[in-house]
Design a protein around this motif. Structure first.
Motif, PDB file in Angstrom:
ATOM      1  N   HIS A   1      -5.985   2.185 -10.656  1.00 48.56           N
ATOM      2  CA  HIS A   1      -6.228   1.611  -9.275  1.00 48.56           C
ATOM      3  C   HIS A   1      -7.455   0.881  -9.493  1.00 48.56           C
ATOM      4  CE1 HIS A   1      -3.051   3.677  -7.271  1.00 48.56           C
ATOM      5  NE2 HIS A   1      -3.383   4.684  -7.892  1.00 48.56           N
TER       6      HIS A   1
ATOM      7  N   CYS B   1      -2.124   2.893  -3.115  1.00 49.17           N
ATOM      8  CA  CYS B   1      -3.232   3.279  -2.679  1.00 49.17           C
ATOM      9  C   CYS B   1      -3.817   2.639  -1.394  1.00 49.17           C
ATOM     10  CB  CYS B   1      -4.295   3.367  -3.734  1.00 49.17           C
ATOM     11  SG  CYS B   1      -4.920   1.505  -4.106  1.00 49.17           S
TER      12      CYS B   1
ATOM     13  N   LYS C   1      -4.888  -0.650  -1.755  1.00 47.01           N
ATOM     14  CA  LYS C   1      -5.580  -2.010  -1.995  1.00 47.01           C
ATOM     15  C   LYS C   1      -4.536  -2.966  -2.579  1.00 47.01           C
ATOM     16  CE  LYS C   1      -8.461  -0.038  -5.232  1.00 47.01           C
ATOM     17  NZ  LYS C   1      -8.043   1.223  -5.380  1.00 47.01           N
TER      18      LYS C   1
HETATM   19 ZN    ZN Z   1      -4.067   1.237  -6.294  1.00 44.11          ZN
END
Ligand code: ZN
Length: 321
Positions: free
Chosen positions: A166, A178, A180
């Motif tokens: 991530h 997530c 993003k």
């Molecule tokens: Zn991520």
């Protein structure tokens, strides 16, 4: 038999377990495929049953078990014994897995992130033996990392160190699970290859992927991309090259930030072989300072699917339950 441990690896689709001696040899194995998507209570019940089955192994006495180590995906605070979040399994926010299992099983229990467990397994009993500062990176459905520094697992302030998957590598990139955009995991893992292959099919590009997935873009998989690439399909070769290059960027970040002596690479996608790994290693070397080229020994996992189970078991005694 004495001084045995039980190691358990809770993944997104299965729970693997082993009754293991101090030399990391398996006395017995257990597996369950029935927990996927279930609540924490159901996972606990499943672990309970697997442990009971392992304890029924001939010549194994309950008193010979030192404890149970459990690796699970997601953000895990090992010291507090809490699963903070788990994107593969819903309803796990701040779940006190360690103490719940302790009550159910009647053994000391330790828990940790699954990549940390696999790293610990490889460090003690696999491809990381003899190293001092080692990173284990897994390249499978998702991608993750476990870090050993100076012979100790490094977990960070809240237990989540090593979340290389991530780290954002392209702020304008695709949305990640997530929330993003452009995480490494959006390019360099099995899920990413699935998505990129789907996009490629939907764009109408002329590719063998069409026939290998039965003209069903929603079902196209990383394995099928590898199959098409081996047959010389240009689109599939391009996707593997892109995933490999991003994986190399991930490795270059690790080398730049941590300067480990060894990086162990594991996870099912690695079996795709040179079509993925050659662009990966090339990109790694292009994106680090020249003095760091060849600074880390890059080796393949030795324990593969057993790394998580062996490492989880080996956590018994490593951190206080
Ligand atoms: Zn991520």
């Amino acid at each position: 038999m004495e001084n045995l441990v039980i190691g358990i690896d809770v993944g997104g689709t299965k729970i693997a377990a082993g009754l293991i001696d101090r030399n990391a040899s398996f006395i017995a194995r257990g597996i369950s495929h029935s927990h996927c998507g279930c609540s924490p209570d159901q996972v606990v019940a499943e672990i309970d049953q697997i442990v009971e089955r392992l304890l029924a192994t001939p010549n194994v006495d309950r008193s010979s078990i030192l404890g149970v180590g459990v690796g699970i995906s997601g953000h895990v605070h090992g010291e507090r014994g809490i699963v903070m979040t788990n994107s593969n399994l819903p309803d796990w926010d701040y779940y006190p897995l360690r103490d719940t299992l302790k009550t159910h099983l009647g053994f000391p229990v330790v828990i940790d992130n699954d990549a940390n467990c696999a790293a610990w397994g490889e460090y003690l009993h696999g491809a990381g033996r003899g190293s001092k500062d080692m990173c284990y990176v897994t390249f499978s459905t998702g991608c993750g990392m476990g870090i050993v520094i100076n012979g100790r697992l490094y977990r960070g302030a809240s237990g989540t160190a090593g979340e290389i998957g991530h780290t954002v590598v392209n702020p304008d990139g695709p949305l990640c699970s997530c929330g993003k955009h452009g995480c490494l995991m959006s390019y360099a893992c099995g899920m990413a290859l699935d998505r990129m292959a789907r996009d490629c099919l939907q764009s109408g590009e002329d590719t063998l992927l069409k026939s290998v997935c039965g003209d069903c873009p929603d079902k196209v998989s990383a394995e099928q991309v590898a199959e098409a690439a081996r047959q010389g399909d240009q689109a599939a070769l391009r996707l593997l090259d892109l995933a490999g290059r991003y994986f190399g960027i991930g490795l270059s970040t690790i080398v730049q930030v941590l300067n480990p002596d060894t990086i162990v690479i594991g996870g099912g996608l690695v079996n795709i072989g040179p079509l993925l790994l050659e662009p990966c290693i090339k990109t790694l070397n292009e994106n680090i300072h020249p003095v760091l080229v060849n600074s880390a020994r890059i080796v393949m996992s030795e324990l593969w699917n057993d790394a998580g189970v062996i490492g989880a078991g080996a956590l018994i005694g490593e951190i206080e339950p």
